[in-house]
Structures are given as C-alpha cells and as structure tokens.
Design a protein around this motif. Sequence first.
Motif, PDB file in Angstrom:
ATOM      1  N   PHE B 142       0.814  -1.215   0.000  1.00  0.00           N
ATOM      2  CA  PHE B 142       0.000   0.000   0.000  1.00  0.00           C
ATOM      3  C   PHE B 142       0.848   1.264   0.000  1.00  0.00           C
ATOM      4  O   PHE B 142       0.429   2.288  -0.534  1.00  0.00           O
ATOM      5  CB  PHE B 142      -1.070  -0.039   1.090  1.00  0.00           C
ATOM      6  CG  PHE B 142      -0.672   0.239   2.484  1.00  0.00           C
ATOM      7  CD1 PHE B 142      -0.968   1.459   3.060  1.00  0.00           C
ATOM      8  CD2 PHE B 142      -0.054  -0.732   3.249  1.00  0.00           C
ATOM      9  CE1 PHE B 142      -0.648   1.704   4.380  1.00  0.00           C
ATOM     10  CE2 PHE B 142       0.267  -0.492   4.565  1.00  0.00           C
ATOM     11  CZ  PHE B 142      -0.017   0.734   5.139  1.00  0.00           C
ATOM     12  N   ALA B 144       3.502   1.656  -1.783  1.00  0.00           N
ATOM     13  CA  ALA B 144       3.759   1.847  -3.210  1.00  0.00           C
ATOM     14  C   ALA B 144       2.508   2.348  -3.921  1.00  0.00           C
ATOM     15  O   ALA B 144       2.575   3.214  -4.800  1.00  0.00           O
ATOM     16  CB  ALA B 144       4.237   0.536  -3.832  1.00  0.00           C
ATOM     17  N   ALA B 145       1.352   1.809  -3.496  1.00  0.00           N
ATOM     18  CA  ALA B 145       0.102   2.184  -4.159  1.00  0.00           C
ATOM     19  C   ALA B 145      -0.197   3.675  -3.961  1.00  0.00           C
ATOM     20  O   ALA B 145      -0.580   4.379  -4.900  1.00  0.00           O
ATOM     21  CB  ALA B 145      -1.046   1.327  -3.622  1.00  0.00           C
ATOM     22  N   TYR B 146      -0.026   4.151  -2.722  1.00  0.00           N
ATOM     23  CA  TYR B 146      -0.349   5.566  -2.493  1.00  0.00           C
ATOM     24  C   TYR B 146       0.754   6.491  -2.999  1.00  0.00           C
ATOM     25  O   TYR B 146       0.489   7.646  -3.326  1.00  0.00           O
ATOM     26  CB  TYR B 146      -0.731   5.813  -1.033  1.00  0.00           C
ATOM     27  CG  TYR B 146      -2.116   5.275  -0.803  1.00  0.00           C
ATOM     28  CD1 TYR B 146      -3.218   5.943  -1.322  1.00  0.00           C
ATOM     29  CD2 TYR B 146      -2.319   4.061  -0.158  1.00  0.00           C
ATOM     30  CE1 TYR B 146      -4.504   5.430  -1.188  1.00  0.00           C
ATOM     31  CE2 TYR B 146      -3.601   3.542  -0.014  1.00  0.00           C
ATOM     32  CZ  TYR B 146      -4.687   4.232  -0.536  1.00  0.00           C
ATOM     33  OH  TYR B 146      -5.944   3.714  -0.414  1.00  0.00           O
ATOM     34  N   ARG B 148       2.116   5.855  -5.857  1.00  0.00           N
ATOM     35  CA  ARG B 148       1.646   5.912  -7.254  1.00  0.00           C
ATOM     36  C   ARG B 148       0.524   6.947  -7.394  1.00  0.00           C
ATOM     37  O   ARG B 148       0.499   7.745  -8.341  1.00  0.00           O
ATOM     38  CB  ARG B 148       1.185   4.512  -7.643  1.00  0.00           C
ATOM     39  CG  ARG B 148       0.399   4.379  -8.942  1.00  0.00           C
ATOM     40  CD  ARG B 148       1.283   4.454 -10.151  1.00  0.00           C
ATOM     41  NE  ARG B 148       0.499   4.534 -11.377  1.00  0.00           N
ATOM     42  CZ  ARG B 148      -0.102   5.640 -11.817  1.00  0.00           C
ATOM     43  NH1 ARG B 148      -0.027   6.751 -11.123  1.00  0.00           N
ATOM     44  NH2 ARG B 148      -0.776   5.630 -12.955  1.00  0.00           N
ATOM     45  N   ALA B 149      -0.401   6.992  -6.407  1.00  0.00           N
ATOM     46  CA  ALA B 149      -1.491   7.973  -6.457  1.00  0.00           C
ATOM     47  C   ALA B 149      -0.949   9.392  -6.299  1.00  0.00           C
ATOM     48  O   ALA B 149      -1.438  10.334  -6.930  1.00  0.00           O
ATOM     49  CB  ALA B 149      -2.518   7.667  -5.367  1.00  0.00           C
ATOM     50  N   ASP B 152       0.411  11.147  -9.505  1.00  0.00           N
ATOM     51  CA  ASP B 152      -0.574  11.817 -10.346  1.00  0.00           C
ATOM     52  C   ASP B 152      -0.998  13.151  -9.734  1.00  0.00           C
ATOM     53  O   ASP B 152      -1.176  14.138 -10.439  1.00  0.00           O
ATOM     54  CB  ASP B 152      -1.837  10.944 -10.493  1.00  0.00           C
ATOM     55  CG  ASP B 152      -1.599   9.700 -11.338  1.00  0.00           C
ATOM     56  OD1 ASP B 152      -0.489   9.579 -11.907  1.00  0.00           O
ATOM     57  OD2 ASP B 152      -2.506   8.848 -11.426  1.00  0.00           O
ATOM     58  N   TRP B 197       6.469  -2.064  -7.430  1.00  0.00           N
ATOM     59  CA  TRP B 197       6.610  -0.864  -8.237  1.00  0.00           C
ATOM     60  C   TRP B 197       5.514   0.118  -7.911  1.00  0.00           C
ATOM     61  O   TRP B 197       4.368  -0.302  -7.802  1.00  0.00           O
ATOM     62  CB  TRP B 197       6.572  -1.221  -9.729  1.00  0.00           C
ATOM     63  CG  TRP B 197       6.812  -0.028 -10.592  1.00  0.00           C
ATOM     64  CD1 TRP B 197       8.012   0.466 -11.004  1.00  0.00           C
ATOM     65  CD2 TRP B 197       5.806   0.836 -11.123  1.00  0.00           C
ATOM     66  NE1 TRP B 197       7.813   1.599 -11.746  1.00  0.00           N
ATOM     67  CE2 TRP B 197       6.484   1.852 -11.832  1.00  0.00           C
ATOM     68  CE3 TRP B 197       4.407   0.878 -11.043  1.00  0.00           C
ATOM     69  CZ2 TRP B 197       5.782   2.881 -12.480  1.00  0.00           C
ATOM     70  CZ3 TRP B 197       3.718   1.898 -11.675  1.00  0.00           C
ATOM     71  CH2 TRP B 197       4.417   2.888 -12.399  1.00  0.00           C
ATOM     72  N   PRO B 198       5.789   1.405  -7.735  1.00  0.00           N
ATOM     73  CA  PRO B 198       7.062   2.078  -8.054  1.00  0.00           C
ATOM     74  C   PRO B 198       8.194   1.951  -7.029  1.00  0.00           C
ATOM     75  O   PRO B 198       9.254   2.524  -7.249  1.00  0.00           O
ATOM     76  CB  PRO B 198       6.633   3.550  -8.181  1.00  0.00           C
ATOM     77  CG  PRO B 198       5.349   3.676  -7.446  1.00  0.00           C
ATOM     78  CD  PRO B 198       4.697   2.350  -7.445  1.00  0.00           C
ATOM     79  N   SER B 248      -8.394   9.853   1.470  1.00  0.00           N
ATOM     80  CA  SER B 248      -7.692   9.827   0.183  1.00  0.00           C
ATOM     81  C   SER B 248      -6.286   9.292   0.389  1.00  0.00           C
ATOM     82  O   SER B 248      -5.653   8.791  -0.527  1.00  0.00           O
ATOM     83  CB  SER B 248      -7.603  11.233  -0.404  1.00  0.00           C
ATOM     84  OG  SER B 248      -6.628  11.987   0.313  1.00  0.00           O
ATOM     85  N   MET B 249      -5.762   9.399   1.603  1.00  0.00           N
ATOM     86  CA  MET B 249      -4.414   8.967   1.979  1.00  0.00           C
ATOM     87  C   MET B 249      -3.337   9.768   1.256  1.00  0.00           C
ATOM     88  O   MET B 249      -2.179   9.380   1.242  1.00  0.00           O
ATOM     89  CB  MET B 249      -4.204   7.473   1.704  1.00  0.00           C
ATOM     90  CG  MET B 249      -5.313   6.577   2.208  1.00  0.00           C
ATOM     91  SD  MET B 249      -5.271   6.316   3.970  1.00  0.00           S
ATOM     92  CE  MET B 249      -4.144   4.933   4.026  1.00  0.00           C
TER      93      MET B 249
END
Lengths: 300, 384
Positions: B142, B144-146, B148-149, B152, B197-198, B248-249
């Motif tokens: 998670f 990495a996931a946030y 990634r968010a 953007d 990744w990332p 939104s984290m």
Amino acid sequence: MTTMATRIQMPYTLTPGEATGVFLAELGRRRLIGSRHGDRILVPAQDFDGSTGEPAEGFVELAPAGRLEAFTVTAQGVLGLVLVDGADVPFLHRIVGFAEADLTIGARVAAVWADEPTGSVLDLAGFGPAGDGPGFKPRIAPDGLAQPFEQVEYTMTLDYQHSYGHYYGTLFDAVRTDRRLRGVKCSQCRRTLLPPRARCDVCFAPTAEWVDVEAVGVVQACSVVHIEFIGQRLKPPYVYAELVLDGTSTRLIHMVGGIDPAEARTAVAPGSRVRAVWSDRRTGSLADIDYFELIPGEPS
Amino acid sequence: MSIAIVGTGQTAHARRRTDVSQAGLAREAVVEALQDAGLTMDDIDSVVVASGPAMFGAVNQPEKWLVDALGARFKPVVRVTSGGGTGLAGALAAVNQIKGGAARRVLVVAYDKLSEGALQASISTLYDPFWGREFAVGIMGFSAAYWRARMDRLGHTQEAAAMVAVKNRRHALANPKAHVRKEVTVEEVLASRPLCWPIKVLDVPPISDGACAVILAADEDALAITDTPAWINGMAYYSEADNGADRSMLQSEPLQIAAARVYRDAGITNPFRQFDVAELQEPYTCFELSYYEGLGLCPAGGAADLVASGETAMGGSLPVNPSGGCMGANPIGATALIRLAEAAMQVTGKAGRHQVPGASLALVQAGGGWANLRGVAVVSSEKR
Ligand SMILES: [Zn+2]
C-alpha cells in the motif's frame, strides 16, 4: 459461520548470544556449561547476571547431575526444576525415566543425552534417576569450549479461531452463499461502510440499515507486486489494489488480475474501473473473490 | 516543566548481529547511553522498552528478558509498541512518566532484531484477519500504491524519490553507526529492481539489527547530569484506524495534527526557516517527500521541487537526515528513537562527522503505516 480458522506460521533464525550459544554447542559434546558471576554459577550459561546486569566472567563445566527441586506431571511428560550440582539457580527441563512413585523432591538426577545430537536444547534429552556417584566440582572445561551456535532455526505455528461476530458474520455468510457483499448505512451521515460495523467512524452515529454493495468499483491506489514472500496467494507480478466499491466510503484491499504482467504498470491506474471475479471456492472470506478485473470499455 | 535528553546510545547496526541475543543487543545501546550521561543503572527510576511486533523476534513480552540483561530487575518497566514510530511513542511514554511525577530519570531503550524473522509476513499480521491481511504485502504494497497515487496528484515522481535515496545514502557515509554506506546515483535508483513498483530496491532501506537508548530528565535533574541537555520543546504522537472512511491517503491527517500541536508548543511558525536540521523516519524514499508537505516544510505538491533544490541536503538551509536516516540503518522498533537521539546529538554538537554546523533547533518525525501513525518532536539546545 461463527469462526474463521487461520494459521500463522513463521520461520525464524534466532540468535542465542555467546553464552547460550556455547551452552547449546556443548550439549552436543555431552557437557553441561554454566557461566560464572562472582561466586554464583548459572546453568544454562547466561551472558548477563540477572541480578546485576553484569556480563559473565567466564564459563565452567558442571558435572551433569543434580537434585530435583520441583516437578509437575503433564500429559506430555514430566517437567522439573533441577539444581545442577555446583549451580545456584535451578534449571527447567524434562524429567525422564522415573516411575511416578519414585518422583520425589530431593531425588538425585543425572543428564540423559540424546543418541544423536541435532543442535537443540533436546540434545540433553532430560534428567533421569541417578545415584550419588562421583561427580566433580565446577571446573574450567578441559580441551576448551566449542564455538557458540550463532543461529538456531525455529518455526512458530499459531492457530487461531477468529469470531466473525454479527457484522462480519452477516457479510461473509452472504459472500459465501449468495455472492453478495453487504454493507451498512450510517443513520446520520448516510455513508455506506464496508466492511459493516456497528458505528460510523466519521460521525459516531449507529449504523442500522443493511445495504447490498455491488462488487464493482474504482481503483483508489495500486502497485505492482514483484517480491515473493511467505503466504503469498498469487505468483508475482500482480497488481495490489486499494478499491472503493461504488456507493461506499471505505476501502477494500484486493488484487487486480487478468492483465498482462508486462503492462501492469500502465494498464491499471488510480481511477480504473474494476469488477470482482468470483472464485469456485466458498470459504466465507475475501478469498472467495479470486481477483478484480478491468471492466472493458470503462476508464482504466 | 521542561524535559531534556541527557544521554544517548546506539549499537553498531548491522544486517545480522549473530554475536548477541536480542537482550544483548539492547544492552549495548543502554551501556553507551549511561556512559554518555555519566550515570549507572542505580540512577534510573524507570525503564521503557520499545520494540516492534512480538512476531518480529518470536519473543512475547521481551521486556521481561531485557530487564535482567540491563541490570534493571525490580525497577518499573513497561513496553510500548506502536508501529514504525514505536521508538518515539516510547519516548513520549517516558516524558509523561516524568511529567506525571512517577519518575525523575527514565531510560528508554528501543530495539528490533529483524534478521531473526520474516519481516513482510510479520507486518502483514497487523491487518484485520477478515479484511485485507490475506492480500497485504507488509506495508510495501500500500505504500507503493499511495505513492503511485501521489505521482498523479502531487508530482512525487520516481526521480524525486530517487534524489532522497541519493541524498540519504550519501549522508550515511559520514555516520559511523550506519551499516549501509554506499553512494548511489539517481540513474541507479531508477534502474534498480522493482519490489512493489514504483518502490524499487534502492528506494528501500536495509533490514537491520540494532538498538538505541535515550535517558530523559527534567529541569534541575537534567542540568545536574549534563551541561548540554537537549530540551524537548514539543512531542506528540497521533493515530487513526487503518480503514477509516473517506480517506484519500494523499496527506496524513495524524501527521498534520501532530505537527500543529508540537509547533504550537514549541513556538514554530515557519518550520522551513526556523529549523536547522531534521531527522525524518523514511521507511521508503517516497515517505520523505510526503513528510516535507505534511510537516509544512513546503506546500502540498512542492516536495519534488524541494528535494531537487538541494536545500534538504548537507550544506542546504535545512539538512534532512544528516545521519542517513533509515537508509543507513533501519532496525524498525529503534528507528524512531534513533531519529530523536540524532536530533539531540545535533543540537548538542555531538554528531561528529555528520554534524550540521551550529545546529540548535531540530525537527523529528516518526511513524508507521502509510499515514495512520505519526509522531513529531522538536528538540532544542535552548530550554523553552
Ligand atoms: Zn456517519
């Protein structure tokens, strides 16, 4: 369903430290090693004296015999506290080879060694009945000491029965039998919360009303898992995803599958629309969804 | 009442310390901290042991094992554990013991011996067994996931995070306690093997065995021990549930709340200008970027520009992690207390080759999870 069985199994390489490392290594040579702390001797050998915190001043060999100070009989055998001759603190270990009638406080005992050492504390299989035979006073170990074990392999296996409780129970019964996801609606702010819960954690009002949630939603965040680890369900690479199902205010952790691993970084992004791919399994858990897949023709 | 750090100690951190047990490791840091303060265990009223989940080292209630090795038998002892920020949570417990009058001189010892267990699998057991655990990848998935968010939404690019890796690994070269001392380039970080990744290998700190100890005392007690106390002008630790609604984290609310509280207590109105040095706990490079924003060192979306400006490197106007941060060593349970100890060393001029010249006001941040456990402290050479 009332409970979910889970097992946590973890491998370890434990470091005993020098004193315990020497103690364990010497068991394989059928010798009992203690540590010297002023005029006190501790066996098994200890790096630090528990009453002062000071490091051990050296190691001694003790005659592998002593006196039973206390014991308890269990279904798996007898455990006892043995005061090894010359030691100041008793040693908890297995007591073997006694007829129950002969088990008495004060009984003389001697080490019973394992036939084949395996590098564990059970190289000393236990203490068994013994006479008053000649021993020796704690002494500097002849021929020097074995190199300490630096690491000991260990596996911890823990079995749990987690209670579902009313809210998880209602949700996962519906998951298992009807392939339905069920959330709750807050009586005050009207947010839909999944997993369901007794109270809304935004406004703290009770949640009373059950609502069906379609297993369709949007990726809030995602990453591409490449590492392998214990307990992993899919072979990497795959996409880890935090999803928000349509109409809910909460997150669901799952995986996005059915995509070319080479395109995983670009095929799924925050905002991608996904839907559940149900499994053949019926376990009453989130694993009843194999993974989520991108919805053709919708944003990805 | 003003409370100060009057002694610090750290082990030689390493990937695998096979020469000591968990208790022996913790003791090493305590011996150094007592020496630094010129005290013995007899002078200590109370001990706080801080360490990660018992699952890390397969020993439940390790504090019982540690007190004997520390020579602290029959002293009050509690264990504190609170995710990655455990060490700072332990220090806060010690501060509160002193404030509450329960003790005058408190020893905090924080450690983890991560070589012994399965790290990511252990961390995954922090998740709800019904909701998320089976798909968790420790905190890496998670995180990495946030990140990634945030790419953007906030422009936290892979290049910007790579600059954090380059900076902190370079800083670690000057820290004798760090065990990873190897320079890398932005290109090497970007080309390194992806884990989640990332997040790539060179975005990730080492897995370490290590311990840190800190001794705390108030006012006259502190001045009786040392001429150079490091005064704690503010300290707070806040948390929230993993699965709160409407998150939104992108920014950590516990971090923003902790920073606001501590800045108010310490009289900080312009953190970027006022602080001379910062020690921020960055379990992955992307975290340091998010802390810049959460701590108000730059506006939201400004972190990539800030790291690129070089102002957070040694020689810049606010060096962040002159010790090398987690990139030099990351014994998780000890890591947050190391940040606090390093800040104390900086404001008392004891940081040796990684000293920020003339530093007198330091910012400390610690935490666990992607966003849900966060602590902040301000450490100063001046009593407030
Ligand atoms: Zn509500």
